[in-house]
Design a protein around this motif. Structure first.
Motif, PDB file in Angstrom:
ATOM      1  N   HIS A 139       0.866  -1.186   0.000  1.00 59.67           N
ATOM      2  CA  HIS A 139       0.000   0.000   0.000  1.00 59.67           C
ATOM      3  C   HIS A 139       0.899   1.232   0.000  1.00 59.67           C
ATOM      4  CE1 HIS A 139      -3.721  -2.244   0.588  1.00 59.67           C
ATOM      5  NE2 HIS A 139      -3.106  -2.954   1.535  1.00 59.67           N
ATOM      6  N   ILE A 140       0.942   1.917  -1.133  1.00 54.21           N
ATOM      7  CA  ILE A 140       1.798   3.083  -1.297  1.00 54.21           C
ATOM      8  C   ILE A 140       0.915   4.290  -1.569  1.00 54.21           C
ATOM      9  CG2 ILE A 140       3.644   4.109  -2.677  1.00 54.21           C
ATOM     10  CD1 ILE A 140       4.679   1.337  -3.271  1.00 54.21           C
ATOM     11  N   ARG A 141       1.069   5.317  -0.770  1.00 55.39           N
ATOM     12  CA  ARG A 141       0.316   6.559  -0.912  1.00 55.39           C
ATOM     13  C   ARG A 141       1.225   7.638  -1.473  1.00 55.39           C
ATOM     14  NH1 ARG A 141      -5.016   5.182  -0.608  1.00 55.39           N
ATOM     15  NH2 ARG A 141      -5.297   3.652   1.079  1.00 55.39           N
ATOM     16  N   PHE A 142       0.710   8.387  -2.427  1.00 59.56           N
ATOM     17  CA  PHE A 142       1.513   9.392  -3.113  1.00 59.56           C
ATOM     18  C   PHE A 142       1.978  10.462  -2.122  1.00 59.56           C
ATOM     19  CE2 PHE A 142       2.229  13.217  -5.639  1.00 59.56           C
ATOM     20  CZ  PHE A 142       3.031  12.715  -6.658  1.00 59.56           C
ATOM     21  N   GLU A 144       3.548  10.185   0.699  1.00 60.46           N
ATOM     22  CA  GLU A 144       3.539   9.837   2.117  1.00 60.46           C
ATOM     23  C   GLU A 144       4.570   8.750   2.391  1.00 60.46           C
ATOM     24  OE1 GLU A 144      -0.359   8.730   3.334  1.00 60.46           O
ATOM     25  OE2 GLU A 144      -1.239  10.711   2.919  1.00 60.46           O
ATOM     26  N   ASN A 145       5.495   9.047   3.318  1.00 64.51           N
ATOM     27  CA  ASN A 145       6.522   8.084   3.686  1.00 64.51           C
ATOM     28  C   ASN A 145       5.947   7.024   4.623  1.00 64.51           C
ATOM     29  OD1 ASN A 145       8.407   9.499   2.192  1.00 64.51           O
ATOM     30  ND2 ASN A 145       9.087  10.728   3.943  1.00 64.51           N
ATOM     31  N   THR A 146       6.508   5.847   4.537  1.00 66.04           N
ATOM     32  CA  THR A 146       6.101   4.722   5.379  1.00 66.04           C
ATOM     33  C   THR A 146       7.350   4.057   5.924  1.00 66.04           C
ATOM     34  OG1 THR A 146       4.129   4.341   4.033  1.00 66.04           O
ATOM     35  CG2 THR A 146       4.834   2.545   5.470  1.00 66.04           C
ATOM     36  N   GLU A 147       7.368   3.747   7.217  1.00 63.65           N
ATOM     37  CA  GLU A 147       8.530   3.140   7.846  1.00 63.65           C
ATOM     38  C   GLU A 147       8.192   1.745   8.355  1.00 63.65           C
ATOM     39  OE1 GLU A 147      11.517   4.145   7.856  1.00 63.65           O
ATOM     40  OE2 GLU A 147      11.227   6.175   7.060  1.00 63.65           O
ATOM     41  N   LYS A 148       8.856   0.774   7.812  1.00 67.53           N
ATOM     42  CA  LYS A 148       8.836  -0.621   8.257  1.00 67.53           C
ATOM     43  C   LYS A 148       7.418  -1.095   8.560  1.00 67.53           C
ATOM     44  CE  LYS A 148      11.940  -3.803  10.480  1.00 67.53           C
ATOM     45  NZ  LYS A 148      13.088  -4.011  11.381  1.00 67.53           N
ATOM     46  N   LYS A 149       6.606  -1.042   7.534  1.00 65.27           N
ATOM     47  CA  LYS A 149       5.232  -1.520   7.654  1.00 65.27           C
ATOM     48  C   LYS A 149       5.182  -3.007   7.331  1.00 65.27           C
ATOM     49  CE  LYS A 149       0.534  -0.536   6.027  1.00 65.27           C
ATOM     50  NZ  LYS A 149      -0.288   0.327   5.144  1.00 65.27           N
ATOM     51  N   THR A 150       4.415  -3.755   8.117  1.00 67.18           N
ATOM     52  CA  THR A 150       4.327  -5.195   7.920  1.00 67.18           C
ATOM     53  C   THR A 150       3.502  -5.509   6.675  1.00 67.18           C
ATOM     54  OG1 THR A 150       4.511  -5.622  10.297  1.00 67.18           O
ATOM     55  CG2 THR A 150       3.587  -7.383   8.927  1.00 67.18           C
ATOM     56  N   LEU A 151       4.070  -6.323   5.805  1.00 69.61           N
ATOM     57  CA  LEU A 151       3.370  -6.745   4.589  1.00 69.61           C
ATOM     58  C   LEU A 151       2.549  -7.999   4.855  1.00 69.61           C
ATOM     59  CD1 LEU A 151       3.008  -6.191   1.519  1.00 69.61           C
ATOM     60  CD2 LEU A 151       4.911  -7.775   1.139  1.00 69.61           C
ATOM     61  N   CYS A 152       3.174  -9.005   5.440  1.00 72.59           N
ATOM     62  CA  CYS A 152       2.479 -10.238   5.803  1.00 72.59           C
ATOM     63  C   CYS A 152       3.418 -11.095   6.626  1.00 72.59           C
ATOM     64  CB  CYS A 152       2.007 -11.007   4.562  1.00 72.59           C
ATOM     65  SG  CYS A 152       3.344 -11.845   3.670  1.00 72.59           S
ATOM     66  N   ASN A 211      12.279   3.617  -2.878  1.00 73.36           N
ATOM     67  CA  ASN A 211      12.668   5.019  -3.030  1.00 73.36           C
ATOM     68  C   ASN A 211      12.023   5.555  -4.299  1.00 73.36           C
ATOM     69  OD1 ASN A 211      14.638   4.883  -0.777  1.00 73.36           O
ATOM     70  ND2 ASN A 211      15.746   3.524  -2.173  1.00 73.36           N
ATOM     71  N   ILE A 212      11.120   6.506  -4.137  1.00 74.87           N
ATOM     72  CA  ILE A 212      10.318   6.999  -5.257  1.00 74.87           C
ATOM     73  C   ILE A 212      10.580   8.487  -5.434  1.00 74.87           C
ATOM     74  CG2 ILE A 212       7.998   7.151  -6.236  1.00 74.87           C
ATOM     75  CD1 ILE A 212       7.138   4.960  -4.312  1.00 74.87           C
ATOM     76  N   HIS A 260       9.908   5.789   0.782  1.00 74.50           N
ATOM     77  CA  HIS A 260      10.449   7.141   0.943  1.00 74.50           C
ATOM     78  C   HIS A 260      10.272   7.896  -0.371  1.00 74.50           C
ATOM     79  CE1 HIS A 260      12.746   4.635   3.881  1.00 74.50           C
ATOM     80  NE2 HIS A 260      12.443   5.648   4.672  1.00 74.50           N
ATOM     81  N   TRP A 261       9.740   9.106  -0.254  1.00 71.36           N
ATOM     82  CA  TRP A 261       9.486   9.940  -1.424  1.00 71.36           C
ATOM     83  C   TRP A 261      10.517  11.060  -1.483  1.00 71.36           C
ATOM     84  CZ3 TRP A 261       5.591   9.099  -5.031  1.00 71.36           C
ATOM     85  CH2 TRP A 261       4.688   8.088  -4.720  1.00 71.36           C
ATOM     86  N   PHE A 262      11.008  11.351  -2.691  1.00 68.91           N
ATOM     87  CA  PHE A 262      12.011  12.385  -2.902  1.00 68.91           C
ATOM     88  C   PHE A 262      11.570  13.274  -4.058  1.00 68.91           C
ATOM     89  CE2 PHE A 262      14.075   8.577  -1.312  1.00 68.91           C
ATOM     90  CZ  PHE A 262      14.812   9.054  -0.232  1.00 68.91           C
ATOM     91  N   ASP A 263      11.734  14.578  -3.856  1.00 71.27           N
ATOM     92  CA  ASP A 263      11.380  15.535  -4.900  1.00 71.27           C
ATOM     93  C   ASP A 263      12.434  15.492  -6.006  1.00 71.27           C
ATOM     94  OD1 ASP A 263       9.996  17.445  -6.240  1.00 71.27           O
ATOM     95  OD2 ASP A 263      10.822  19.137  -5.116  1.00 71.27           O
ATOM     96  N   SER A 264      11.985  15.563  -7.276  1.00 68.28           N
ATOM     97  CA  SER A 264      12.891  15.505  -8.423  1.00 68.28           C
ATOM     98  C   SER A 264      12.655  16.707  -9.316  1.00 68.28           C
ATOM     99  CB  SER A 264      12.669  14.206  -9.213  1.00 68.28           C
ATOM    100  OG  SER A 264      13.408  14.219 -10.417  1.00 68.28           O
TER     101      SER A 264
END
Length: 655
Positions: A139-142, A144-152, A211-212, A260-264
């Motif tokens: 689950h990736i939100r435009f 919004e950073n996410t830290e060590k979220k459990t996938l399964c 890294n997006i 992690h989102w980075f401005d380009s």
């Protein structure tokens, strides 16, 4: 198991350094290398069981798909997001790092997967490219950073652990797709160190850092890394590790991820440049202007040499043959020898006229097809983010240019007094499609047996068959009928006698095999430099962008083939041998043999490919590539020789 060759024994750490897939120095040591034991437990568990053997329903309901395919060739539009919008991440495929065409669906491995797998609707080019995209649990939100979220959390059986271990030992990588941007990473790592005692360790990556990069409301680039991440060991009898529990023959694993989102500063229109500069797979396509210039100079010198020599020799021939002006064309052979003496036989029609015309027709079709593909590429119609765009374009153009093959073949067949024009059309339509179907049947069967995503679904096969039956073959028939009705008479400066002249014994250097060796090697030498980059693109994962150079090399190839054919034809006629029809086709058409020999050299010495699946794909389609080059160059060679012969016999003075 299959043996490794070339770069197959490449140091495992060197591969990681080249692709930049995180750092392993914190928790690994010694030498890591690829063993390649050959994983085959994925067979039959992938494509069909996952239910992805289908295309969108609309593809089956109407042949209007061809219009859709043409639209798919155009660059994609920017997809705008708002902060917090969901950005879908598709899982696609996995496969050995050094075998580009040996790919399997991502969910054939014991990884996190939804209860019900939903697959993305794919274009024809994507299916042919082996893509099988499915929605993931990420689950990736435009923005919004996410830290060590459990996938399964998974409980792996001993069999599943062995499957993962074998995949990691064969250096399996995975491919995800986010907003049409491919994301690559390795499934795990392997460590080999020491001799006595010997250490063999295999680890699984259970955490991924995404890294997006974004600009405004659009995604520019994305990649994944495992830097500063500790892998989970998969050795038998390993104790409990963070995120892992072992007991009762099972292994509990917790998969997590961070975003992690980075401005380009890069705009969406130029995001292809960012992907081109990123290196996960080996970089082989470099700017090679010096090599091309060197090849161009050699070709110009060769062409100049051939043209000057021929012009001087022909000038002397014309001066000698035109001294006596009395007598007509039928009297020119009195007391003379050389190419003039066979003027009453040089236009004698060859055997196997229908096959010759079919070769010329299909060769003209592929010349049109190749030119169209290169021109479309120069116009920027192939988007680097649009998977399989060139595949779609090739299929559409092959179907549409079938009328060219029918027209050229039947028109010339009628000119040389062919009677069975219906059989000629059938032969023309099947001259390439029959070998293609046979080769595809063998290769696709091998992919199906191994469970590879390169195996085409049944509906895709029906779609391609429908394209040939409903578009390709009818256009061949229509082109043949038009060519038959519009064909004029064969333009021959001299008439042909009923009784053929006896051909004198020829020296060894004028035999067919020698002419084929000379006529095939010279055009091959003109494209040998560029051929490596083309192979690296087709059999690798590079995006070819030097289409201007490719156009120059293509023009050089055709020019060399035409000039060499004219020279060899002149030498043949000078020996009073008028059997130039098939000889002109075979002389430079043998370039295909040299290309196939080069493909064997490339496989053994320039690539790291191995295994039955990759080998069947490589050699099967390399044979078809050699056939295509033979048809194209044979066609150019024949028409150049025919124009040359008409010119020299028309230039003789006749009363």
């Amino acid at each position: 198991m299959h043996n490794t060759r070339g770069r197959k024994n490449e140091n495992f750490q060197d591969v990681y350094k080249r692709v930049g897939f995180g750092s392993l120095s914190a928790h690994t040591g010694g030498e890591r290398r690829l063993l390649g034991p050959g994983i085959r437990r994925i067979r039959r568990t992938g494509v069909m069981q996952l239910g992805i053997g289908h295309l969108p329903g609309g593809c089956l309901r109407t042949m209007g798909l061809y219009c859709v395919l043409v639209l798919c060739l155009l660059p994609g539009w920017a997809l705008g997001y708002k902060r917090g919008d969901n950005v879908t991440l598709y899982v696609n495929k996995v496969g050995p790092y050094h075998n580009p065409q040996e790919t399997y669906h991502y969910y054939t491995l014991p990884v996190c997967r939804p209860e019900k797998v939903h697959h993305k609707s794919l274009s024809l080019g994507e299916v042919l490219d082996g893509d099988r995209m499915a929605e993931s649990l990420y689950h990736i939100r435009f923005g919004e950073n996410t830290e060590k979220k459990t996938l399964c959390q998974l409980t792996l059986s001993e069999k599943q652990v062995d499957l993962l271990r074998e995949a990691i030992e064969e250096l399996y990588y995975f491919e995800f797709v986010l907003d049409d941007i491919p994301i690559w990473g390795f499934v795990g790592y392997m460590e080999e160190s020491g001799f006595l005692p010997h250490s063999h360790k295999v680890g699984l990556w259970t955490h991924l850092d995404f890294n997006i990069e974004y600009n405004g409301d659009s995604v520019i680039f994305a990649n994944v890394s495992v830097k500063d991440v500790k892998p989970v060991p998969l050795e038998e009898g390993g104790g409990a590790v963070a995120g892992v529990g072992v007991g009762g023959g099972s292994l509990k694993v917790t998969h997590t991820y961070s975003v992690h989102w980075f401005d380009s500063p890069l705009p969406h229109a130029r995001r292809a440049e960012r992907l081109r500069d990123y290196s996960f797979f080996p970089k082989t396509l470099e700017i090679h202007w010096l090599s091309i210039i060197n090849s161009l100079v050699l070709v110009v010198l060769l062409l100049g040499f051939v043209i000057i020599i021929l012009m001087r020799v022909l000038k002397n021939d014309f001066a000698r043959y035109n001294v006596e002006e009395e007598g007509g064309c039928d009297d020119l052979d009195q007391g003379d020898n050389g190419w003039k003496i066979i003027h009453t036989d040089v236009f004698r029609f060859p055997p196997y006229k229908s096959l010759l015309c079919a070769v010329l027709g299909v060769g003209a079709q592929f010349l049109t097809l190749a030119t169209g593909i290169i021109v479309m590429a120069l116009l920027g119609m192939f988007n680097v983010h649009r998977h399989g765009a060139i595949n779609s374009a090739a299929i559409v153009l092959y179907a549409l240019t079938s009328c060219v093959s029918g027209y050229v073949s039947c028109s010339f067949y009628t000119q040389i007094h062919g009677q069975r024009w219906v059989w000629n059309i059938i032969l023309t339509s099947s001259l390439f499609s029959a070998p293609l179907f046979l080769t595809w049947s063998v290769v696709n069967s091998v992919h199906w047996w191994s469970g590879s995503t390169q195996a085409l679904p049944a509906t895709t096969v029906l779609l391609l068959l429908g394209a040939w039956v409903l578009v390709g073959f009818p256009l061949t028939v229509i082109g043949g009928i038009v060519g038959k009705n519009r064909a004029g008479s064969f333009q021959a400066p001299c008439r042909t006698r009923n009784i053929p002249r006896q051909i004198p014994t020829q020296p060894w250097y004028k035999h067919t095999a020698v002419h084929m060796a000379i006529g095939g090697f010279l055009p091959f030498s003109a494209i040998s430099v560029e051929l490596y980059y083309i192979f690296a693109t087709v059999w690798g994962r590079e995006h070819y962008t030097l289409y201007g150079i490719l156009l120059c090399v293509f023009a050089i190839l055709l020019s060399v083939g035409a000039c060499i054919s004219v020279a060899l034809t002149y030498f043949l006629l000078s020996g009073e041998d008028y059997r130039w029809w098939w000889r002109s086709v075979l002389s430079t058409g043998s370039t295909g043999l040299f290309i196939f020999v080069y493909s064997v050299f490339y496989y053994r010495n320039r690539s790291s490919m191995s295994g039955l699946v990759q080998s069947a794909e490589f050699f099967g389609y390399s044979l078809l590539t050699a056939l295509v080059f033979s048809l194209m160059l044979g066609t150019v060679s024949f028409w150049a020789s025919l124009a040359f012969i008409r010119y020299i016999y028309r230039s003789l003075k006749m009363d």
